[in-house]
Design a protein around this motif. Structure first.
Motif, PDB file in Angstrom:
ATOM      1  N   TRP A  83     -19.123 132.443 -18.963  1.00  0.00           N
ATOM      2  CA  TRP A  83     -18.512 132.755 -20.059  1.00  0.00           C
ATOM      3  C   TRP A  83     -19.422 133.818 -21.076  1.00  0.00           C
ATOM      4  CZ3 TRP A  83     -13.078 132.239 -20.584  1.00  0.00           C
ATOM      5  CH2 TRP A  83     -12.395 131.293 -19.723  1.00  0.00           C
ATOM      6  N   ALA A  84     -19.102 134.754 -21.798  1.00  0.00           N
ATOM      7  CA  ALA A  84     -19.756 135.333 -22.528  1.00  0.00           C
ATOM      8  C   ALA A  84     -19.270 135.536 -23.833  1.00  0.00           C
ATOM      9  CB  ALA A  84     -20.192 136.920 -22.306  1.00  0.00           C
ATOM     10  N   ASP A  85     -20.088 135.503 -24.715  1.00  0.00           N
ATOM     11  CA  ASP A  85     -19.446 135.723 -26.222  1.00  0.00           C
ATOM     12  C   ASP A  85     -18.801 136.977 -26.591  1.00  0.00           C
ATOM     13  OD1 ASP A  85     -20.604 133.259 -27.291  1.00  0.00           O
ATOM     14  OD2 ASP A  85     -22.358 134.157 -28.067  1.00  0.00           O
ATOM     15  N   ARG A  86     -17.741 137.043 -26.733  1.00  0.00           N
ATOM     16  CA  ARG A  86     -16.792 138.038 -27.168  1.00  0.00           C
ATOM     17  C   ARG A  86     -17.460 139.328 -27.812  1.00  0.00           C
ATOM     18  NH1 ARG A  86     -11.395 139.476 -26.411  1.00  0.00           N
ATOM     19  NH2 ARG A  86     -10.943 137.154 -26.170  1.00  0.00           N
ATOM     20  N   ASP A  87     -18.341 138.936 -28.790  1.00  0.00           N
ATOM     21  CA  ASP A  87     -19.063 140.023 -29.594  1.00  0.00           C
ATOM     22  C   ASP A  87     -20.156 140.519 -28.783  1.00  0.00           C
ATOM     23  OD1 ASP A  87     -20.963 138.146 -29.881  1.00  0.00           O
ATOM     24  OD2 ASP A  87     -20.590 137.867 -31.887  1.00  0.00           O
ATOM     25  N   ARG A  88     -20.530 140.262 -27.767  1.00  0.00           N
ATOM     26  CA  ARG A  88     -21.554 140.858 -26.886  1.00  0.00           C
ATOM     27  C   ARG A  88     -21.166 141.624 -26.059  1.00  0.00           C
ATOM     28  NH1 ARG A  88     -27.077 139.197 -27.431  1.00  0.00           N
ATOM     29  NH2 ARG A  88     -27.249 140.152 -25.355  1.00  0.00           N
ATOM     30  N   LEU A  89     -19.938 141.632 -25.817  1.00  0.00           N
ATOM     31  CA  LEU A  89     -18.931 142.561 -24.664  1.00  0.00           C
ATOM     32  C   LEU A  89     -18.706 144.039 -25.508  1.00  0.00           C
ATOM     33  CD1 LEU A  89     -16.764 139.940 -23.179  1.00  0.00           C
ATOM     34  CD2 LEU A  89     -18.862 140.846 -22.177  1.00  0.00           C
ATOM     35  N   PRO A  90     -18.631 145.035 -24.482  1.00  0.00           N
ATOM     36  CA  PRO A  90     -18.235 146.354 -25.110  1.00  0.00           C
ATOM     37  C   PRO A  90     -16.804 146.262 -25.728  1.00  0.00           C
ATOM     38  CG  PRO A  90     -18.335 146.265 -22.769  1.00  0.00           C
ATOM     39  CD  PRO A  90     -18.993 144.889 -23.124  1.00  0.00           C
ATOM     40  N   HIS A  91     -16.412 147.269 -26.486  1.00  0.00           N
ATOM     41  CA  HIS A  91     -15.314 147.291 -27.416  1.00  0.00           C
ATOM     42  C   HIS A  91     -14.428 148.185 -26.299  1.00  0.00           C
ATOM     43  CE1 HIS A  91     -12.088 147.625 -30.040  1.00  0.00           C
ATOM     44  NE2 HIS A  91     -12.353 149.002 -29.834  1.00  0.00           N
ATOM     45  N   LEU A  92     -13.332 147.793 -25.934  1.00  0.00           N
ATOM     46  CA  LEU A  92     -12.398 148.472 -24.835  1.00  0.00           C
ATOM     47  C   LEU A  92     -11.613 149.540 -25.532  1.00  0.00           C
ATOM     48  CD1 LEU A  92     -11.291 145.483 -22.806  1.00  0.00           C
ATOM     49  CD2 LEU A  92     -13.287 147.061 -22.250  1.00  0.00           C
ATOM     50  N   PRO A  93     -11.415 150.507 -24.519  1.00  0.00           N
ATOM     51  CA  PRO A  93     -10.356 151.756 -25.324  1.00  0.00           C
ATOM     52  C   PRO A  93      -8.911 150.825 -25.403  1.00  0.00           C
ATOM     53  CG  PRO A  93     -11.462 152.360 -23.366  1.00  0.00           C
ATOM     54  CD  PRO A  93     -11.773 150.942 -23.236  1.00  0.00           C
ATOM     55  N   ASP A  94      -7.845 151.281 -26.051  1.00  0.00           N
ATOM     56  CA  ASP A  94      -6.743 150.954 -26.597  1.00  0.00           C
ATOM     57  C   ASP A  94      -5.813 150.771 -25.359  1.00  0.00           C
ATOM     58  OD1 ASP A  94      -7.240 150.997 -29.254  1.00  0.00           O
ATOM     59  OD2 ASP A  94      -6.333 152.860 -29.418  1.00  0.00           O
ATOM     60  N   ASP A  95      -6.266 151.243 -24.147  1.00  0.00           N
ATOM     61  CA  ASP A  95      -5.530 151.074 -22.898  1.00  0.00           C
ATOM     62  C   ASP A  95      -6.119 150.220 -22.060  1.00  0.00           C
ATOM     63  OD1 ASP A  95      -7.157 152.900 -22.209  1.00  0.00           O
ATOM     64  OD2 ASP A  95      -6.047 154.057 -20.765  1.00  0.00           O
ATOM     65  N   GLU A  96      -7.048 149.554 -22.459  1.00  0.00           N
ATOM     66  CA  GLU A  96      -7.618 148.328 -21.615  1.00  0.00           C
ATOM     67  C   GLU A  96      -7.762 147.081 -22.267  1.00  0.00           C
ATOM     68  OE1 GLU A  96     -11.555 149.599 -19.796  1.00  0.00           O
ATOM     69  OE2 GLU A  96     -10.869 151.637 -19.560  1.00  0.00           O
ATOM     70  N   PHE A  97      -7.697 146.060 -21.380  1.00  0.00           N
ATOM     71  CA  PHE A  97      -7.595 144.643 -22.194  1.00  0.00           C
ATOM     72  C   PHE A  97      -8.430 143.706 -21.279  1.00  0.00           C
ATOM     73  CE2 PHE A  97      -3.647 147.054 -22.314  1.00  0.00           C
ATOM     74  CZ  PHE A  97      -3.705 147.403 -23.668  1.00  0.00           C
ATOM     75  N   TYR A  98      -8.995 142.676 -21.886  1.00  0.00           N
ATOM     76  CA  TYR A  98      -9.654 141.517 -21.243  1.00  0.00           C
ATOM     77  C   TYR A  98      -8.580 140.653 -20.719  1.00  0.00           C
ATOM     78  CZ  TYR A  98     -14.161 143.143 -22.928  1.00  0.00           C
ATOM     79  OH  TYR A  98     -15.302 143.816 -23.211  1.00  0.00           O
ATOM     80  N   HIS A  99      -8.575 140.238 -19.382  1.00  0.00           N
ATOM     81  CA  HIS A  99      -7.420 139.245 -19.028  1.00  0.00           C
ATOM     82  C   HIS A  99      -7.358 138.008 -19.938  1.00  0.00           C
ATOM     83  CE1 HIS A  99      -8.205 140.883 -14.546  1.00  0.00           C
ATOM     84  NE2 HIS A  99      -7.820 142.053 -15.357  1.00  0.00           N
ATOM     85  N   ALA A 100      -8.366 137.568 -20.557  1.00  0.00           N
ATOM     86  CA  ALA A 100      -8.337 136.505 -21.312  1.00  0.00           C
ATOM     87  C   ALA A 100      -7.319 136.746 -22.532  1.00  0.00           C
ATOM     88  CB  ALA A 100      -9.670 135.780 -21.823  1.00  0.00           C
ATOM     89  N   ASP A 101      -7.177 137.910 -22.804  1.00  0.00           N
ATOM     90  CA  ASP A 101      -6.337 138.030 -23.944  1.00  0.00           C
ATOM     91  C   ASP A 101      -5.002 138.371 -23.574  1.00  0.00           C
ATOM     92  OD1 ASP A 101      -8.687 138.513 -25.638  1.00  0.00           O
ATOM     93  OD2 ASP A 101      -8.719 140.624 -25.552  1.00  0.00           O
ATOM     94  N   LEU A 102      -4.668 138.608 -22.265  1.00  0.00           N
ATOM     95  CA  LEU A 102      -3.228 138.858 -21.837  1.00  0.00           C
ATOM     96  C   LEU A 102      -2.645 137.253 -21.384  1.00  0.00           C
ATOM     97  CD1 LEU A 102      -3.704 141.850 -19.681  1.00  0.00           C
ATOM     98  CD2 LEU A 102      -2.950 141.670 -22.264  1.00  0.00           C
ATOM     99  N   ILE A 103      -3.523 136.445 -21.083  1.00  0.00           N
ATOM    100  CA  ILE A 103      -2.796 135.160 -20.329  1.00  0.00           C
ATOM    101  C   ILE A 103      -2.510 134.414 -21.844  1.00  0.00           C
ATOM    102  CG2 ILE A 103      -3.428 133.002 -19.477  1.00  0.00           C
ATOM    103  CD1 ILE A 103      -5.446 134.793 -17.722  1.00  0.00           C
ATOM    104  N   GLY A 104      -1.206 134.049 -21.550  1.00  0.00           N
ATOM    105  CA  GLY A 104      -0.361 133.167 -22.669  1.00  0.00           C
ATOM    106  C   GLY A 104       0.341 133.943 -23.412  1.00  0.00           C
ATOM    107  N   LEU A 105       0.436 135.242 -23.485  1.00  0.00           N
ATOM    108  CA  LEU A 105       1.286 136.051 -24.135  1.00  0.00           C
ATOM    109  C   LEU A 105       2.655 135.977 -23.638  1.00  0.00           C
ATOM    110  CD1 LEU A 105      -0.954 139.582 -24.901  1.00  0.00           C
ATOM    111  CD2 LEU A 105      -0.435 137.487 -26.520  1.00  0.00           C
ATOM    112  N   PRO A 106       3.595 136.166 -24.448  1.00  0.00           N
ATOM    113  CA  PRO A 106       4.908 136.047 -24.192  1.00  0.00           C
ATOM    114  C   PRO A 106       5.437 137.782 -23.629  1.00  0.00           C
ATOM    115  CG  PRO A 106       4.702 136.015 -26.654  1.00  0.00           C
ATOM    116  CD  PRO A 106       3.440 135.815 -26.194  1.00  0.00           C
ATOM    117  N   VAL A 107       6.421 137.696 -22.724  1.00  0.00           N
ATOM    118  CA  VAL A 107       6.602 138.917 -22.395  1.00  0.00           C
ATOM    119  C   VAL A 107       8.109 139.214 -22.486  1.00  0.00           C
ATOM    120  CG1 VAL A 107       6.828 140.412 -20.080  1.00  0.00           C
ATOM    121  CG2 VAL A 107       5.024 138.920 -20.279  1.00  0.00           C
ATOM    122  N   GLN A 108       8.308 140.175 -23.277  1.00  0.00           N
ATOM    123  CA  GLN A 108       9.922 140.522 -23.561  1.00  0.00           C
ATOM    124  C   GLN A 108      10.304 141.709 -22.944  1.00  0.00           C
ATOM    125  OE1 GLN A 108       9.138 140.891 -27.867  1.00  0.00           O
ATOM    126  NE2 GLN A 108       9.283 138.974 -28.067  1.00  0.00           N
TER     127      GLN A 108
END
Length: 169
Positions: A83-108
Motif C-alpha cells: 500500500w502507498a500513501d495516497r498523497d504520493r500517487l498521481p492525481h487522476l483525471p475526472d474519468d479515472e478512479f482508484y479501485h479503493a475509492d469505489l469499493i463500498g459505494l452504494p450503487v443506485q
C-alpha cells in the motif's frame, strides 16, 4: 493513518532466487511506477518497505525490499499486499478512479433506487467490471464499468449511478 489514506498498488507473488528478492505484481498503470511511490506498507500498516526493482521476471517484476535479506523472509511475504500513501500517487483525471475509492459505494439506478454496494472491481481482460452485492440476491451483479452502464461516479456524494441492461437483472 486510515486505510482510505492508502491505496493498494501491488502484491508479493513470492520469493525469487536465493538472496531475498521477491516477485511483485504491480497494480499500477505503468508497472515500474510501483517503486516510485515508496515507502510501501503492509495492509495493516505495521511494516514498511522501500522497493528497488532488479529485473523483469515472468509474471511480474523482480525486486528487493528493505529488511528482506533471505529467501525464507521473501517466501513468508507471499500474498501480502503493498500500500502507498495516497498523497504520493498521481492525481487522476475526472474519468479515472482508484479501485479503493469505489469499493463500498452504494450503487443506485437512474431513478435513485438502491441496487446494491460495490464489493470489488474486477478485470478479466476486457475492461473493468463492478461486482455489486445486491441484498436478497444469491449471486452478485456484474456491471461492465462503462459510461453507458455506469454514467455517474460521484465520489464527493459517495455514490454510483448505474443503468444496467435488462439482461443483467
Amino acid at each position: 493513518m486510515s486505510k482510505t489514506d492508502r491505496v493498494c498498488v501491488g502484491a508479493i507473488a513470492g520469493g525469487f532466487g536465493v538472496k531475498g528478492e521477491v516477485r511483485l505484481k504491480s497494480f499500477c498503470a505503468t508497472p515500474e511506477d510501483i517503486a516510485a511511490y515508496g515507502p510501501l506498507y503492509s495492509e495493516d500498516g505495521t511494516r514498511s518497505f522501500t522497493v528497488r526493482l532488479t529485473r523483469p521476471v515472468t509474471g511480474g517484476l523482480g525486486a528487493r525490499l528493505s529488511g528482506i535479506a533471505t529467501k525464507e523472509e521473501a517466501d513468508a511475504l507471499k500474498g501480502a499486499t503493498l500500500w502507498a500513501d495516497r498523497d504520493r500517487l498521481p492525481h487522476l483525471p475526472d474519468d479515472e478512479f482508484y479501485h479503493a475509492d469505489l469499493i463500498g459505494l452504494p450503487v443506485q439506478d437512474t431513478g435513485g433506487a438502491l441496487i446494491g454496494t460495490v464489493r470489488a472491481v474486477l478485470d478479466f481482460g476486457a475492461g473493468d467490471i463492478l461486482e455489486v452485492h445486491v441484498p436478497g440476491r444469491k449471486t452478485t451483479l456484474m456491471l461492465p464499468f462503462t459510461r453507458a452502464v455506469v454514467p455517474t461516479v460521484d465520489l464527493t456524494a459517495g455514490r454510483i449511478i448505474a443503468d444496467p441492461p435488462e439482461e443483467l437483472d
